[in-house]
Design a protein around this motif. Structure first.
Motif, PDB file in Angstrom:
ATOM      1  N   PHE A  15       0.878  -1.418   0.068  1.00  0.00           N
ATOM      2  CA  PHE A  15      -0.073  -0.087  -0.016  1.00  0.00           C
ATOM      3  C   PHE A  15       0.973   1.206   0.049  1.00  0.00           C
ATOM      4  O   PHE A  15       0.518   2.204  -0.691  1.00  0.00           O
ATOM      5  CB  PHE A  15      -0.966   0.006   1.171  1.00  0.00           C
ATOM      6  CG  PHE A  15      -2.256  -0.624   0.837  1.00  0.00           C
ATOM      7  CD1 PHE A  15      -3.396   0.005   0.986  1.00  0.00           C
ATOM      8  CD2 PHE A  15      -2.187  -2.102   0.687  1.00  0.00           C
ATOM      9  CE1 PHE A  15      -4.625  -0.509   0.756  1.00  0.00           C
ATOM     10  CE2 PHE A  15      -3.575  -2.662   0.252  1.00  0.00           C
ATOM     11  CZ  PHE A  15      -4.791  -2.095   0.289  1.00  0.00           C
ATOM     12  N   ALA A  16       1.969   1.297   0.674  1.00  0.00           N
ATOM     13  CA  ALA A  16       2.732   2.360   0.743  1.00  0.00           C
ATOM     14  C   ALA A  16       3.421   2.528  -0.793  1.00  0.00           C
ATOM     15  O   ALA A  16       3.503   3.767  -1.283  1.00  0.00           O
ATOM     16  CB  ALA A  16       4.044   2.135   1.545  1.00  0.00           C
ATOM     17  N   LEU A  17       3.771   1.417  -1.678  1.00  0.00           N
ATOM     18  CA  LEU A  17       4.121   1.543  -2.871  1.00  0.00           C
ATOM     19  C   LEU A  17       2.947   2.097  -3.692  1.00  0.00           C
ATOM     20  O   LEU A  17       3.299   2.954  -4.755  1.00  0.00           O
ATOM     21  CB  LEU A  17       4.730   0.409  -3.390  1.00  0.00           C
ATOM     22  CG  LEU A  17       5.034   0.206  -4.858  1.00  0.00           C
ATOM     23  CD1 LEU A  17       6.139   0.984  -5.248  1.00  0.00           C
ATOM     24  CD2 LEU A  17       5.446  -1.400  -5.281  1.00  0.00           C
ATOM     25  N   LEU A  18       1.842   1.499  -3.600  1.00  0.00           N
ATOM     26  CA  LEU A  18       0.580   2.178  -4.396  1.00  0.00           C
ATOM     27  C   LEU A  18       0.385   3.853  -4.046  1.00  0.00           C
ATOM     28  O   LEU A  18       0.252   4.561  -5.113  1.00  0.00           O
ATOM     29  CB  LEU A  18      -0.799   1.534  -3.933  1.00  0.00           C
ATOM     30  CG  LEU A  18      -0.881   0.088  -4.521  1.00  0.00           C
ATOM     31  CD1 LEU A  18      -2.398  -0.419  -3.876  1.00  0.00           C
ATOM     32  CD2 LEU A  18      -1.142   0.006  -5.930  1.00  0.00           C
ATOM     33  N   GLY A  19       0.706   4.153  -2.946  1.00  0.00           N
ATOM     34  CA  GLY A  19       0.688   5.632  -2.582  1.00  0.00           C
ATOM     35  C   GLY A  19       1.472   6.535  -3.287  1.00  0.00           C
ATOM     36  O   GLY A  19       1.079   7.374  -3.737  1.00  0.00           O
ATOM     37  N   VAL A  20       2.603   5.970  -3.238  1.00  0.00           N
ATOM     38  CA  VAL A  20       3.752   6.732  -4.060  1.00  0.00           C
ATOM     39  C   VAL A  20       3.480   6.566  -5.403  1.00  0.00           C
ATOM     40  O   VAL A  20       3.736   7.695  -6.203  1.00  0.00           O
ATOM     41  CB  VAL A  20       5.059   5.898  -3.930  1.00  0.00           C
ATOM     42  CG1 VAL A  20       6.252   6.328  -5.059  1.00  0.00           C
ATOM     43  CG2 VAL A  20       5.745   5.985  -2.618  1.00  0.00           C
ATOM     44  N   LEU A  21       2.988   5.539  -6.202  1.00  0.00           N
ATOM     45  CA  LEU A  21       2.404   5.689  -7.593  1.00  0.00           C
ATOM     46  C   LEU A  21       1.474   6.369  -7.842  1.00  0.00           C
ATOM     47  O   LEU A  21       1.327   7.269  -8.739  1.00  0.00           O
ATOM     48  CB  LEU A  21       2.276   4.074  -8.032  1.00  0.00           C
ATOM     49  CG  LEU A  21       3.376   2.965  -7.933  1.00  0.00           C
ATOM     50  CD1 LEU A  21       2.887   1.616  -8.311  1.00  0.00           C
ATOM     51  CD2 LEU A  21       4.465   3.463  -9.105  1.00  0.00           C
ATOM     52  N   PHE A  22       0.233   6.378  -7.069  1.00  0.00           N
ATOM     53  CA  PHE A  22      -0.757   7.159  -7.376  1.00  0.00           C
ATOM     54  C   PHE A  22      -0.497   8.520  -7.276  1.00  0.00           C
ATOM     55  O   PHE A  22      -0.919   9.594  -7.911  1.00  0.00           O
ATOM     56  CB  PHE A  22      -1.870   6.823  -6.461  1.00  0.00           C
ATOM     57  CG  PHE A  22      -2.596   5.393  -7.003  1.00  0.00           C
ATOM     58  CD1 PHE A  22      -2.928   5.071  -8.234  1.00  0.00           C
ATOM     59  CD2 PHE A  22      -3.195   4.441  -5.948  1.00  0.00           C
ATOM     60  CE1 PHE A  22      -3.250   3.880  -8.614  1.00  0.00           C
ATOM     61  CE2 PHE A  22      -3.655   3.249  -6.248  1.00  0.00           C
ATOM     62  CZ  PHE A  22      -3.828   3.023  -7.810  1.00  0.00           C
ATOM     63  N   GLY A  23       0.072   8.944  -5.896  1.00  0.00           N
ATOM     64  CA  GLY A  23       0.675  10.280  -5.954  1.00  0.00           C
ATOM     65  C   GLY A  23       1.608  11.070  -6.771  1.00  0.00           C
ATOM     66  O   GLY A  23       1.414  12.131  -7.009  1.00  0.00           O
ATOM     67  N   GLY A  24       2.573  10.135  -7.251  1.00  0.00           N
ATOM     68  CA  GLY A  24       3.458  10.700  -8.026  1.00  0.00           C
ATOM     69  C   GLY A  24       2.860  10.836  -9.382  1.00  0.00           C
ATOM     70  O   GLY A  24       3.376  11.914 -10.320  1.00  0.00           O
ATOM     71  N   VAL A  25       1.801  10.054  -9.966  1.00  0.00           N
ATOM     72  CA  VAL A  25       1.222  10.433 -11.224  1.00  0.00           C
ATOM     73  C   VAL A  25       0.070  11.416 -11.359  1.00  0.00           C
ATOM     74  O   VAL A  25      -0.430  11.918 -12.339  1.00  0.00           O
ATOM     75  CB  VAL A  25       0.667   8.925 -11.817  1.00  0.00           C
ATOM     76  CG1 VAL A  25      -0.663   8.520 -11.269  1.00  0.00           C
ATOM     77  CG2 VAL A  25       0.675   9.105 -13.422  1.00  0.00           C
ATOM     78  N   ALA A  26      -0.348  12.088  -9.931  1.00  0.00           N
ATOM     79  CA  ALA A  26      -1.435  12.899 -10.021  1.00  0.00           C
ATOM     80  C   ALA A  26      -1.459  14.130 -10.711  1.00  0.00           C
ATOM     81  O   ALA A  26      -2.239  14.454 -11.154  1.00  0.00           O
ATOM     82  CB  ALA A  26      -1.595  13.245  -8.505  1.00  0.00           C
ATOM     83  N   GLU A  27      -0.168  14.703 -10.927  1.00  0.00           N
ATOM     84  CA  GLU A  27      -0.372  15.993 -11.548  1.00  0.00           C
ATOM     85  C   GLU A  27      -0.282  15.714 -13.080  1.00  0.00           C
ATOM     86  O   GLU A  27      -1.157  16.418 -13.787  1.00  0.00           O
ATOM     87  CB  GLU A  27       1.340  16.601 -11.426  1.00  0.00           C
ATOM     88  CG  GLU A  27       1.508  17.148 -10.130  1.00  0.00           C
ATOM     89  CD  GLU A  27       0.859  18.689 -10.361  1.00  0.00           C
ATOM     90  OE1 GLU A  27       0.820  19.191 -11.405  1.00  0.00           O
ATOM     91  OE2 GLU A  27       0.436  19.374  -9.187  1.00  0.00           O
ATOM     92  N   GLY A  28       0.241  14.476 -13.486  1.00  0.00           N
ATOM     93  CA  GLY A  28       0.061  14.037 -14.977  1.00  0.00           C
ATOM     94  C   GLY A  28      -1.451  13.825 -15.212  1.00  0.00           C
ATOM     95  O   GLY A  28      -1.933  14.044 -16.433  1.00  0.00           O
ATOM     96  N   VAL A  29      -2.120  13.238 -14.169  1.00  0.00           N
ATOM     97  CA  VAL A  29      -3.419  12.821 -14.467  1.00  0.00           C
ATOM     98  C   VAL A  29      -4.337  14.177 -14.779  1.00  0.00           C
ATOM     99  O   VAL A  29      -5.427  14.240 -15.404  1.00  0.00           O
ATOM    100  CB  VAL A  29      -4.167  12.098 -13.464  1.00  0.00           C
ATOM    101  CG1 VAL A  29      -5.702  11.823 -13.426  1.00  0.00           C
ATOM    102  CG2 VAL A  29      -3.355  10.635 -13.298  1.00  0.00           C
ATOM    103  N   GLY A  30      -3.839  15.064 -13.723  1.00  0.00           N
ATOM    104  CA  GLY A  30      -4.588  16.216 -13.854  1.00  0.00           C
ATOM    105  C   GLY A  30      -4.465  17.097 -15.271  1.00  0.00           C
ATOM    106  O   GLY A  30      -5.612  17.590 -15.645  1.00  0.00           O
ATOM    107  N   ASP A  31      -3.514  17.029 -15.775  1.00  0.00           N
ATOM    108  CA  ASP A  31      -3.245  17.397 -16.925  1.00  0.00           C
ATOM    109  C   ASP A  31      -4.054  16.847 -18.088  1.00  0.00           C
ATOM    110  O   ASP A  31      -4.681  17.340 -19.045  1.00  0.00           O
ATOM    111  CB  ASP A  31      -1.629  17.526 -17.471  1.00  0.00           C
ATOM    112  CG  ASP A  31      -0.994  18.558 -16.674  1.00  0.00           C
ATOM    113  OD1 ASP A  31      -1.555  19.535 -16.178  1.00  0.00           O
ATOM    114  OD2 ASP A  31       0.230  18.019 -16.691  1.00  0.00           O
ATOM    115  N   LEU A  32      -3.969  15.208 -18.021  1.00  0.00           N
ATOM    116  CA  LEU A  32      -4.732  14.598 -19.020  1.00  0.00           C
ATOM    117  C   LEU A  32      -6.156  14.887 -18.771  1.00  0.00           C
ATOM    118  O   LEU A  32      -6.878  15.041 -19.806  1.00  0.00           O
ATOM    119  CB  LEU A  32      -4.537  13.084 -18.817  1.00  0.00           C
ATOM    120  CG  LEU A  32      -5.371  12.125 -19.316  1.00  0.00           C
ATOM    121  CD1 LEU A  32      -5.206  12.028 -20.913  1.00  0.00           C
ATOM    122  CD2 LEU A  32      -5.235  10.807 -18.836  1.00  0.00           C
ATOM    123  N   MET A  33      -6.707  14.807 -17.637  1.00  0.00           N
ATOM    124  CA  MET A  33      -8.100  15.125 -17.379  1.00  0.00           C
ATOM    125  C   MET A  33      -8.747  16.434 -18.218  1.00  0.00           C
ATOM    126  O   MET A  33      -9.861  16.778 -18.520  1.00  0.00           O
ATOM    127  CB  MET A  33      -8.685  15.089 -16.068  1.00  0.00           C
ATOM    128  CG  MET A  33      -8.393  13.478 -15.576  1.00  0.00           C
ATOM    129  SD  MET A  33      -8.706  13.185 -13.710  1.00  0.00           S
ATOM    130  CE  MET A  33     -10.337  13.871 -13.450  1.00  0.00           C
TER     131      MET A  33
END
Length: 449
Positions: A220-238
């Protein structure tokens, strides 16, 4: 979705192979005219057929929404062969060790690594591309390349089916090389006398659960890193994709595109943590059927105290996992946005608000263990239904009353939304009632039953 389908498939195969050997039932069956490989073949055939049925139902459901038939078939096949592949992984893991819990750990570790490789590779592909090759190390990455409704690449499905066949052949070969009840990896002998720290049921439960808890919290710690790290890019995509904005808005959260993204991913993280809660709860039944509960209960330890020692991990274990996911997601996204101090508490709150729904599903498992122990494996149906409603339901816009079947549909939409106490209290009350009914049944029924 492939992760959840794969998880259920591998756990089912291990349940009907290694667990049967651990309890001694496999030896009784083997004393008849049943062939050596028949139990493994039966488990794989059952899981393969169940995944095929899932694919058929998915094709019918998606086609009923006026979606292209070819894409619907590709989506159904994607889900089915995901289950087939990880069922084969479970079959191989069941040959390696004499303990079902260790076999589950090995198979789940493979599943987690496959997800991590796929997520890291795909995230890198949208950034600098330096680690994009990692996706090709993951069967989940292969499955994503089928691209239902966006290409329908059937050749990738053939690749996964071929590798699945190889894994099944390996499982059969390994099964022929070992004795019934043993594994290929040598069992490590424990000490001749128990440590003084194992004097209480809670200490024993900690000894039994600590490996699984550490694995889930780390994942879950790894999931948090992955989801948090990509959030800025997801915001641009959306911002450029109306369909993506609409999808995350239907899942929940309208206070901003990135907040909507985090509402969606935290609900998925909550559903995954519910799988851990169910797995930890069903340890009660495993201890009962294996005969390990009876020596404990032959002492002055009562049933409720014994059960509570395991349920502590079923209830607080998901809390620790969700806390780890919220913390690392907040750190990763906060570092990217330059706002760590503000984002960490927001995302921890968004993660922990999933707990009431997670505890409802854990309480369903407790109720089954206490009131209908032979049906306790059906506890896995609840998180599977919630996952289908949470993802597929939002995509096809099911009616609200159908979506409300999932306890996750009633949670506050955090971050970004308001914190409503009423649904949280209602879910906690439902969880408490189900757990109380299960513990009452456990207290009064035969053990084992």
């Amino acid at each position: 979705m492939p992760v959840m389908v794969g998880l259920i498939s591998l756990l089912t195969v291990i349940r009907h192979t290694r667990v049967e050997e651990e309890t001694g039932r496999r030896e009784l069956l083997g004393s008849t005219v049943v062939g050596r490989h028949a139990p493994l073949a039966a488990a794989l055939a059952t899981v393969f057929a169940a995944n095929l049925l899932l694919a058929v139902l998915l094709v019918l459901g998606m086609s009923s929404q006026d979606l292209p038939l070819a894409g619907s078939v590709a989506l159904g096949i994607q889900f089915a062969i995901s289950g087939w592949f990880f069922a084969a992984v479970g079959a191989v893991a069941a040959q390696l060790t004499a303990a079902a819990s260790t076999a589950r750990g090995i198979a789940i570790a493979v599943l987690g690594a496959a997800f991590a490789f796929r997520a890291t590779g795909d995230t890198s592909a949208h950034a600098d591309g330096g680690l994009a090759w990692l996706s090709w190390l993951s069967p989940i990455g292969w499955l994503q390349r089928i691209r239902p409704y966006g290409g329908d690449h059937w050749g990738v499905a053939v690749l996964v089916i071929a590798v699945t066949g190889v894994l099944v052949a390996v499982a059969v070969s390994l099964s022929a090389r070992r004795d019934v009840g043993s594994g290929l990896l040598p069992a490590r002998l424990g000490p001749a006398a128990g440590a003084p720290s194992l004097r209480t049921p809670l200490a024993l439960a900690w000894r039994l659960h600590r490996g699984l808890l550490a694995a889930w919290v780390s994942a879950f710690a790894l999931l948090g890193v992955l989801f948090g790290g990509v959030a800025e890019g997801v915001g641009d995509l959306m911002r450029d994709d109306q369909a993506a904005r609409d999808f995350f808005a239907r899942i929940g959260g309208k206070a901003g595109l990135i907040d909507s993204y985090f509402v969606g991913v935290m609900s998925i993280v909550g559903l995954i943590s519910a799988a851990y809660a169910v797995q930890a709860t069903l340890r009660l039944r495993a201890e009962e059927t294996s005969g390990r509960a009876e020596p404990v209960l032959a002492t002055a330890i009562g049933r409720l105290r014994w059960a509570t020692s395991h349920l502590v991990f079923a209830l607080l274990g998901p809390a620790a996992a969700l806390l780890a996911a919220g913390l690392t997601a907040g750190l990763a996204y906060g570092a990217a946005a330059g706002d760590v101090g503000h984002q960490v508490p927001r995302l921890i709150e968004a993660a922990l608000v999933q707990l009431p729904a997670v505890w409802v599903l854990a309480a369903v498992a407790i109720a089954l263990v206490g009131l209908a122990p032979r049906l306790s494996p059906a506890a896995w149906v609840a998180p599977a239904i919630c996952l289908l409603l949470g993802i597929a339901g939002a995509a096809v816009q099911l009616d609200d009353w159908v979506m409300d079947i999932s306890p996750f549909a009633h949670l506050p939409a955090l971050p970004g939304g308001g914190m409503a106490a009423t649904p949280v209290i209602a879910l906690l009350a439902i969880a408490a009632a189900l757990a109380e009914a299960g513990l009452a049944g456990l207290r009064h029924r035969d053990l084992p039953a």
